[in-house]
Write a protein that holds these residues in place. Sequence first.
Motif, PDB file in Angstrom:
ATOM      1  N   PRO A  71       0.817  -1.222   0.000  1.00  0.00           N
ATOM      2  CA  PRO A  71       0.000   0.000   0.000  1.00  0.00           C
ATOM      3  C   PRO A  71       0.850   1.272   0.000  1.00  0.00           C
ATOM      4  CG  PRO A  71      -0.893  -1.589   1.558  1.00  0.00           C
ATOM      5  CD  PRO A  71       0.420  -2.155   1.068  1.00  0.00           C
ATOM      6  N   GLN A  72       1.972   1.251   0.719  1.00  0.00           N
ATOM      7  CA  GLN A  72       2.834   2.433   0.755  1.00  0.00           C
ATOM      8  C   GLN A  72       3.460   2.681  -0.619  1.00  0.00           C
ATOM      9  OE1 GLN A  72       2.980  -0.171   2.860  1.00  0.00           O
ATOM     10  NE2 GLN A  72       2.749   0.635   4.947  1.00  0.00           N
ATOM     11  N   ARG A  73       3.968   1.628  -1.231  1.00  0.00           N
ATOM     12  CA  ARG A  73       4.565   1.771  -2.566  1.00  0.00           C
ATOM     13  C   ARG A  73       3.515   2.212  -3.583  1.00  0.00           C
ATOM     14  NH1 ARG A  73       8.148  -3.788  -2.401  1.00  0.00           N
ATOM     15  NH2 ARG A  73       9.783  -2.979  -1.022  1.00  0.00           N
ATOM     16  N   ARG A  74       2.316   1.657  -3.465  1.00  0.00           N
ATOM     17  CA  ARG A  74       1.230   2.027  -4.381  1.00  0.00           C
ATOM     18  C   ARG A  74       0.911   3.521  -4.245  1.00  0.00           C
ATOM     19  NH1 ARG A  74      -2.705  -0.557  -2.342  1.00  0.00           N
ATOM     20  NH2 ARG A  74      -2.161  -2.582  -3.209  1.00  0.00           N
ATOM     21  N   ASN A  75       0.823   4.010  -3.013  1.00  0.00           N
ATOM     22  CA  ASN A  75       0.527   5.428  -2.799  1.00  0.00           C
ATOM     23  C   ASN A  75       1.631   6.326  -3.351  1.00  0.00           C
ATOM     24  OD1 ASN A  75      -2.060   5.975  -1.331  1.00  0.00           O
ATOM     25  ND2 ASN A  75      -1.242   4.374  -0.014  1.00  0.00           N
ATOM     26  N   ILE A  76       2.878   5.933  -3.145  1.00  0.00           N
ATOM     27  CA  ILE A  76       4.003   6.717  -3.666  1.00  0.00           C
ATOM     28  C   ILE A  76       3.982   6.694  -5.190  1.00  0.00           C
ATOM     29  CG2 ILE A  76       6.530   6.819  -3.811  1.00  0.00           C
ATOM     30  CD1 ILE A  76       6.491   5.733  -0.849  1.00  0.00           C
ATOM     31  N   LEU A  77       3.751   5.535  -5.765  1.00  0.00           N
ATOM     32  CA  LEU A  77       3.671   5.412  -7.226  1.00  0.00           C
ATOM     33  C   LEU A  77       2.532   6.261  -7.777  1.00  0.00           C
ATOM     34  CD1 LEU A  77       4.600   4.164  -9.869  1.00  0.00           C
ATOM     35  CD2 LEU A  77       3.186   2.170  -9.347  1.00  0.00           C
ATOM     36  N   ASN A  78       1.387   6.246  -7.108  1.00  0.00           N
ATOM     37  CA  ASN A  78       0.248   7.054  -7.558  1.00  0.00           C
ATOM     38  C   ASN A  78       0.590   8.534  -7.580  1.00  0.00           C
ATOM     39  OD1 ASN A  78      -1.440   4.873  -8.017  1.00  0.00           O
ATOM     40  ND2 ASN A  78      -2.385   4.961  -5.991  1.00  0.00           N
ATOM     41  N   VAL A  79       1.280   9.014  -6.546  1.00  0.00           N
ATOM     42  CA  VAL A  79       1.673  10.430  -6.501  1.00  0.00           C
ATOM     43  C   VAL A  79       2.602  10.751  -7.665  1.00  0.00           C
ATOM     44  CG1 VAL A  79       3.100  12.081  -5.218  1.00  0.00           C
ATOM     45  CG2 VAL A  79       1.283  10.824  -4.042  1.00  0.00           C
ATOM     46  N   LYS A  94       1.148  11.558   2.312  1.00  0.00           N
ATOM     47  CA  LYS A  94       0.561  11.588   3.665  1.00  0.00           C
ATOM     48  C   LYS A  94      -0.932  11.932   3.647  1.00  0.00           C
ATOM     49  CE  LYS A  94       2.301  12.606   7.631  1.00  0.00           C
ATOM     50  NZ  LYS A  94       2.385  11.341   8.329  1.00  0.00           N
ATOM     51  N   LYS A  95      -1.390  12.614   2.612  1.00  0.00           N
ATOM     52  CA  LYS A  95      -2.813  12.964   2.513  1.00  0.00           C
ATOM     53  C   LYS A  95      -3.684  11.711   2.440  1.00  0.00           C
ATOM     54  CE  LYS A  95      -1.954  17.383   0.256  1.00  0.00           C
ATOM     55  NZ  LYS A  95      -2.040  18.136  -0.987  1.00  0.00           N
ATOM     56  N   ASP A  96      -3.233  10.701   1.703  1.00  0.00           N
ATOM     57  CA  ASP A  96      -3.992   9.453   1.555  1.00  0.00           C
ATOM     58  C   ASP A  96      -3.477   8.333   2.443  1.00  0.00           C
ATOM     59  OD1 ASP A  96      -5.768  10.462  -0.358  1.00  0.00           O
ATOM     60  OD2 ASP A  96      -4.384  10.019  -1.998  1.00  0.00           O
ATOM     61  N   CYS A  97      -2.289   8.495   2.949  1.00  0.00           N
ATOM     62  CA  CYS A  97      -1.641   7.438   3.736  1.00  0.00           C
ATOM     63  C   CYS A  97      -0.950   8.101   4.936  1.00  0.00           C
ATOM     64  CB  CYS A  97      -0.640   6.717   2.832  1.00  0.00           C
ATOM     65  SG  CYS A  97       0.067   5.214   3.488  1.00  0.00           S
ATOM     66  N   PRO A  98      -1.740   8.606   5.907  1.00  0.00           N
ATOM     67  CA  PRO A  98      -1.158   9.404   6.998  1.00  0.00           C
ATOM     68  C   PRO A  98      -0.173   8.653   7.885  1.00  0.00           C
ATOM     69  CG  PRO A  98      -3.511   9.040   7.351  1.00  0.00           C
ATOM     70  CD  PRO A  98      -3.184   8.498   6.003  1.00  0.00           C
ATOM     71  N   GLU A  99      -0.222   7.338   7.881  1.00  0.00           N
ATOM     72  CA  GLU A  99       0.672   6.566   8.746  1.00  0.00           C
ATOM     73  C   GLU A  99       2.060   6.355   8.146  1.00  0.00           C
ATOM     74  OE1 GLU A  99      -1.002   3.752   5.837  1.00  0.00           O
ATOM     75  OE2 GLU A  99      -1.920   5.332   7.034  1.00  0.00           O
ATOM     76  N   ILE A 100       2.274   6.757   6.902  1.00  0.00           N
ATOM     77  CA  ILE A 100       3.552   6.506   6.242  1.00  0.00           C
ATOM     78  C   ILE A 100       4.651   7.353   6.870  1.00  0.00           C
ATOM     79  CG2 ILE A 100       3.369   8.248   4.405  1.00  0.00           C
ATOM     80  CD1 ILE A 100       4.437   5.956   2.512  1.00  0.00           C
ATOM     81  N   GLY A 101       5.844   6.786   6.946  1.00  0.00           N
ATOM     82  CA  GLY A 101       6.990   7.509   7.479  1.00  0.00           C
ATOM     83  C   GLY A 101       7.892   8.004   6.368  1.00  0.00           C
ATOM     84  N   LEU A 102       8.642   9.032   6.678  1.00  0.00           N
ATOM     85  CA  LEU A 102       9.558   9.610   5.696  1.00  0.00           C
ATOM     86  C   LEU A 102      10.607   8.586   5.253  1.00  0.00           C
ATOM     87  CD1 LEU A 102      10.462  12.074   4.080  1.00  0.00           C
ATOM     88  CD2 LEU A 102      11.725  12.854   6.096  1.00  0.00           C
ATOM     89  N   ALA A 103      11.061   7.742   6.189  1.00  0.00           N
ATOM     90  CA  ALA A 103      12.053   6.717   5.838  1.00  0.00           C
ATOM     91  C   ALA A 103      11.497   5.751   4.790  1.00  0.00           C
ATOM     92  CB  ALA A 103      12.486   5.952   7.087  1.00  0.00           C
ATOM     93  N   THR A 104      10.224   5.433   4.887  1.00  0.00           N
ATOM     94  CA  THR A 104       9.590   4.546   3.900  1.00  0.00           C
ATOM     95  C   THR A 104       9.595   5.191   2.521  1.00  0.00           C
ATOM     96  OG1 THR A 104       8.208   3.547   5.597  1.00  0.00           O
ATOM     97  CG2 THR A 104       7.457   3.309   3.316  1.00  0.00           C
ATOM     98  N   VAL A 105       9.327   6.496   2.482  1.00  0.00           N
ATOM     99  CA  VAL A 105       9.347   7.216   1.205  1.00  0.00           C
ATOM    100  C   VAL A 105      10.757   7.190   0.625  1.00  0.00           C
ATOM    101  CG1 VAL A 105       8.978   9.446   0.072  1.00  0.00           C
ATOM    102  CG2 VAL A 105       7.362   8.644   1.807  1.00  0.00           C
TER     103      VAL A 105
END
Length: 154
Positions: free
Chosen positions: A20-28, A47-58
């Motif tokens: 889900p985190q990779r999908r959200n980043i890819l979508n952006v 973070k707008k769609d995935c508020p729990e994501i951390g900067l390190a994950t990005v």
Amino acid sequence: MVAYDKIKSNLKKMGYKLTPQRRNILNVILEHEGEHLSTLEIYDLVKKDCPEIGLATVYRTLQLFEDIDIINRQNFDDGCNRYELADPEQDHQHHHLICISCGKVSEMEDDLLEELEQEVKIKKGFEIINHKLKFFGYCEDCSNKMKRNGKKNV
């Protein structure tokens, strides 16, 4: 969304899951195609769609996407890396025009260096596989503004 399906398929072939985190980043990245987003800009948008994501994950995801040629990292000498969707059909990355007044970045799609590359190959025997070219100057808006204010381009 052809690009999304192709990227998802390529990730799977390489043994990576589209979390889900990779999908959200890819979508952006896909939603902002043609823009040159920094890591923090991508993080804020995700973070707008995935508020729990951390900067390190990005950071880790962008590194992965770069390693497997989904995105290209660019440095426009503004103190941060910027990312754009890679085009697997392109032999070379496109050129960038960077305004030193407002920071606007535009793209020059034409490859103006083919003749120079051939000359380098002939004269030096050097086989060029890619290049990056950045032009620094003033965009049309800033240039016109300076002319109206009676300032010379420096």
